[in-house]
Design a protein around this motif. Sequence first.
Motif, PDB file in Angstrom:
ATOM      1  N   THR A 131      15.769  -7.061 -43.172  1.00 14.32           N
ATOM      2  CA  THR A 131      16.667  -5.917 -43.917  1.00 14.32           C
ATOM      3  C   THR A 131      17.377  -6.745 -45.125  1.00 14.32           C
ATOM      4  O   THR A 131      17.215  -6.300 -46.193  1.00 14.32           O
ATOM      5  CB  THR A 131      17.420  -5.055 -42.951  1.00 14.32           C
ATOM      6  OG1 THR A 131      16.557  -4.486 -42.064  1.00 14.32           O
ATOM      7  CG2 THR A 131      18.018  -4.068 -44.000  1.00 14.32           C
ATOM      8  N   GLU A 132      18.131  -7.737 -44.576  1.00 16.10           N
ATOM      9  CA  GLU A 132      19.156  -8.302 -45.506  1.00 16.10           C
ATOM     10  C   GLU A 132      19.404  -9.842 -44.756  1.00 16.10           C
ATOM     11  O   GLU A 132      19.479  -9.817 -43.531  1.00 16.10           O
ATOM     12  CB  GLU A 132      20.272  -7.791 -45.589  1.00 16.10           C
ATOM     13  CG  GLU A 132      21.223  -8.088 -46.568  1.00 16.10           C
ATOM     14  CD  GLU A 132      22.075  -9.627 -46.392  1.00 16.10           C
ATOM     15  OE1 GLU A 132      22.344 -10.366 -47.234  1.00 16.10           O
ATOM     16  OE2 GLU A 132      22.061  -9.587 -45.156  1.00 16.10           O
ATOM     17  N   VAL A 155       5.481  -1.345 -43.292  1.00 20.10           N
ATOM     18  CA  VAL A 155       6.553  -2.393 -43.399  1.00 20.10           C
ATOM     19  C   VAL A 155       7.812  -2.111 -42.272  1.00 20.10           C
ATOM     20  O   VAL A 155       8.030  -0.951 -42.339  1.00 20.10           O
ATOM     21  CB  VAL A 155       7.308  -2.499 -44.783  1.00 20.10           C
ATOM     22  CG1 VAL A 155       8.523  -3.300 -45.066  1.00 20.10           C
ATOM     23  CG2 VAL A 155       6.373  -2.589 -46.085  1.00 20.10           C
ATOM     24  N   VAL A 156       7.999  -3.174 -41.578  1.00 18.60           N
ATOM     25  CA  VAL A 156       8.918  -3.293 -40.405  1.00 18.60           C
ATOM     26  C   VAL A 156      10.081  -3.651 -40.813  1.00 18.60           C
ATOM     27  O   VAL A 156       9.857  -5.056 -41.115  1.00 18.60           O
ATOM     28  CB  VAL A 156       8.256  -3.630 -39.042  1.00 18.60           C
ATOM     29  CG1 VAL A 156       9.311  -3.541 -37.943  1.00 18.60           C
ATOM     30  CG2 VAL A 156       6.974  -2.797 -38.547  1.00 18.60           C
ATOM     31  N   PRO A 162      20.971  -0.579 -41.786  1.00 16.62           N
ATOM     32  CA  PRO A 162      19.914   0.348 -41.984  1.00 16.62           C
ATOM     33  C   PRO A 162      18.654   0.179 -42.475  1.00 16.62           C
ATOM     34  O   PRO A 162      18.635  -0.770 -43.447  1.00 16.62           O
ATOM     35  CB  PRO A 162      20.625   1.480 -42.609  1.00 16.62           C
ATOM     36  CG  PRO A 162      21.554   0.874 -43.505  1.00 16.62           C
ATOM     37  CD  PRO A 162      22.105  -0.204 -42.869  1.00 16.62           C
ATOM     38  N   ALA A 163      17.512   0.499 -41.773  1.00 15.88           N
ATOM     39  CA  ALA A 163      16.313   0.135 -42.506  1.00 15.88           C
ATOM     40  C   ALA A 163      15.967   0.950 -43.822  1.00 15.88           C
ATOM     41  O   ALA A 163      16.290   2.161 -43.911  1.00 15.88           O
ATOM     42  CB  ALA A 163      15.190   0.794 -41.343  1.00 15.88           C
ATOM     43  N   PRO A 164      15.518   0.373 -44.735  1.00 13.03           N
ATOM     44  CA  PRO A 164      15.254   1.120 -46.133  1.00 13.03           C
ATOM     45  C   PRO A 164      14.282   2.232 -45.846  1.00 13.03           C
ATOM     46  O   PRO A 164      13.532   2.217 -45.054  1.00 13.03           O
ATOM     47  CB  PRO A 164      14.663   0.106 -46.734  1.00 13.03           C
ATOM     48  CG  PRO A 164      15.055  -1.243 -46.439  1.00 13.03           C
ATOM     49  CD  PRO A 164      15.290  -1.034 -45.037  1.00 13.03           C
ATOM     50  N   LEU A 170      12.856  -1.803 -36.747  1.00 19.29           N
ATOM     51  CA  LEU A 170      12.369  -2.781 -35.684  1.00 19.29           C
ATOM     52  C   LEU A 170      13.032  -2.333 -34.604  1.00 19.29           C
ATOM     53  O   LEU A 170      12.711  -2.195 -33.351  1.00 19.29           O
ATOM     54  CB  LEU A 170      12.671  -4.345 -35.905  1.00 19.29           C
ATOM     55  CG  LEU A 170      12.277  -5.228 -34.733  1.00 19.29           C
ATOM     56  CD1 LEU A 170      10.872  -5.244 -34.575  1.00 19.29           C
ATOM     57  CD2 LEU A 170      12.890  -6.729 -35.120  1.00 19.29           C
ATOM     58  N   SER A 171      14.238  -2.020 -34.574  1.00 14.66           N
ATOM     59  CA  SER A 171      14.920  -1.563 -33.519  1.00 14.66           C
ATOM     60  C   SER A 171      14.597  -0.340 -32.852  1.00 14.66           C
ATOM     61  O   SER A 171      14.520  -0.276 -31.562  1.00 14.66           O
ATOM     62  CB  SER A 171      16.489  -1.152 -33.966  1.00 14.66           C
ATOM     63  OG  SER A 171      16.538  -0.303 -34.975  1.00 14.66           O
ATOM     64  N   ALA A 172      13.806   0.568 -33.728  1.00 12.66           N
ATOM     65  CA  ALA A 172      13.061   1.771 -32.883  1.00 12.66           C
ATOM     66  C   ALA A 172      11.942   1.488 -32.194  1.00 12.66           C
ATOM     67  O   ALA A 172      11.672   1.872 -31.036  1.00 12.66           O
ATOM     68  CB  ALA A 172      12.764   2.605 -34.029  1.00 12.66           C
ATOM     69  N   LEU A 173      11.225   0.448 -32.697  1.00 13.44           N
ATOM     70  CA  LEU A 173       9.831  -0.016 -32.182  1.00 13.44           C
ATOM     71  C   LEU A 173      10.558  -0.678 -30.727  1.00 13.44           C
ATOM     72  O   LEU A 173       9.683  -0.870 -29.607  1.00 13.44           O
ATOM     73  CB  LEU A 173       9.053  -0.844 -32.751  1.00 13.44           C
ATOM     74  CG  LEU A 173       8.471  -0.560 -34.041  1.00 13.44           C
ATOM     75  CD1 LEU A 173       7.806  -1.542 -34.992  1.00 13.44           C
ATOM     76  CD2 LEU A 173       7.771   0.712 -33.823  1.00 13.44           C
ATOM     77  N   LEU A 174      11.551  -1.593 -30.585  1.00 17.20           N
ATOM     78  CA  LEU A 174      11.978  -2.254 -29.427  1.00 17.20           C
ATOM     79  C   LEU A 174      12.433  -1.368 -28.499  1.00 17.20           C
ATOM     80  O   LEU A 174      12.660  -1.668 -27.261  1.00 17.20           O
ATOM     81  CB  LEU A 174      13.171  -3.435 -29.866  1.00 17.20           C
ATOM     82  CG  LEU A 174      12.471  -4.622 -30.544  1.00 17.20           C
ATOM     83  CD1 LEU A 174      13.814  -5.221 -31.068  1.00 17.20           C
ATOM     84  CD2 LEU A 174      11.905  -5.412 -29.906  1.00 17.20           C
TER      85      LEU A 174
END
Length: 557
Positions: A131-132, A155-156, A162-164, A170-174
């Motif tokens: 993200t940054e 795009v993950v 925050p994710a754009p 990625l945090s949600a997938l984890l």
Amino acid sequence: MTVALNDLLPAELRRAWAVDGTCPDLDLYSLYRARQIADPHRTAVVDAKGKLCYTALDRKVRCLAAGLSGLGIRAGDVVGTQLPNGRDAVIADLALAALGAVALPFPVGRGRAEAASLLRRAEAVAVVAATEHRGHRHAADLLELAAELPALRTVVAAGPGPAPEGTVALSALLRTGPAAFVPARPDPDSAARILVSSGSEAEPKMVAYSHNALAGGRGNFLASLMPDGQPPRCLFLVPLASAFGSNGTAVTLARHGGTLVVLDHFTPEAALDALAAHEPTHVLGVPTMVRMLLDRWAEGHRPRFAPPRAVVVGGSPLDEATAAEARRVFGCPVVNLYGSADGVNCHTGLSDEPLRGDGPGIPAGHPDPRVADIRIAETGAPELREAPRGRVGEIVARGPMTPLCYVAAPDLDARYRTADGWVRTGDLGVIGEDGTLRIVGRLKDVVIRGGANISPAEVEIELAAHPLVRDVVCVGVPDALMGERLAACVVPRGTAAPALRELCAHLEARGLERRKHPERLLVVAEFPLTPAGKPDRALLRERCAAAPAPDPLAQAV
């Protein structure tokens, strides 16, 4: 399956190495799971967030694999990753291996155009990006490019921040439940990872490697530096996403059950502090990084640390004066590694004394057929013909670490691969009577001055021995009269910078003919580095070309 990744090595050779135990004949995730079961609480990763053991890492890997599977990613799909060194990069590597997908890592800092080129040619269906990181917003940049990449579906975005909008966090997938996930168990001879090498082509080359080539061939290289067989603790100063960094997840963790110590951004102070805090057995970096460590040590940043087993230096040879200084400061052998993403590897080993002997170029050790068999071929011949022992020719390699093919580049396959699987490296070398490989230069990396060829590597080797030179890179700069002239870019040793006439006198004393002497000099405090951690030759060439030229009447013609 997206892009075709065909194996250009005869299948009977691949199978023979699996049968005789040279390669483990298991996919990378299965190898990792076996290590996790054998020692569940061993530390797998040490990064800016702290320590992560094998079991905790495995749970995150399974969560991510399940999440990516839910996004439709399947075995054979190519997935890009652009992440800094840290646990997220390792989790992504292992999750993609567990899915049977093909990882395409490339370092943070690479520009949008280059990233788009890699993803487009590889037909990547997804990319996991930061993200940054240090001012770069890779996830948002890649999302903007999605319209230009017809195969790219997802795009993950990997934190912090925050994710754009339009990306998947990625945090949600984890947080995906891993209970129902079943690993794919791909063929160990199928593609696992695509290594990126800038090389000498207009676009970065991409080279496909199998599970066996990584864990077997490259794994055998690291095994040769582990005489006691104990799991290593490897401090990676280079990006895990680089070709050199492919010795990380696949080799250090999956093959050898070791520990990765990583910095999300290299600085010499942080690297020296990591030596003291984490007691690595092996430190892996490029020569410029080693010189920066030694400079900070000389300036007084001297944390106490236990000597590692070895400092492994790749990317380009480390000159003998710096290697001797590094052996003294680090208290261990310095291993010069000759290798590339194209499929060649040779190194000088753990001897306390450097290889010596007469001959051109720099010694690179004795080729290890459990990694790569290396031969010298006659240059200019349309067919591969081995040169007589002691004669300089093109280095060719074939062995357990040989890659499958170049990605989406049949022209490169035709140019650099033979029908029986040998890789033409484009490097010049010689094997002496004692079996030592010596690196002389590159076929294509020449400066053509008035029709005469100059090897920058040959001049760099001699200039590195000057007492006022800490680091040196030689490049060609355009010249209206001669076509090109040679420029020496120098990082001085201490405060006194050498003058061009002093460097030329030094080369004269060492027997280098005058037509090979540099005619421009650029003195810098530090070299600019590429995202892979190597000196940025293109930028140095631009700086030299932009600098005022000396009086042309003073230049020898």
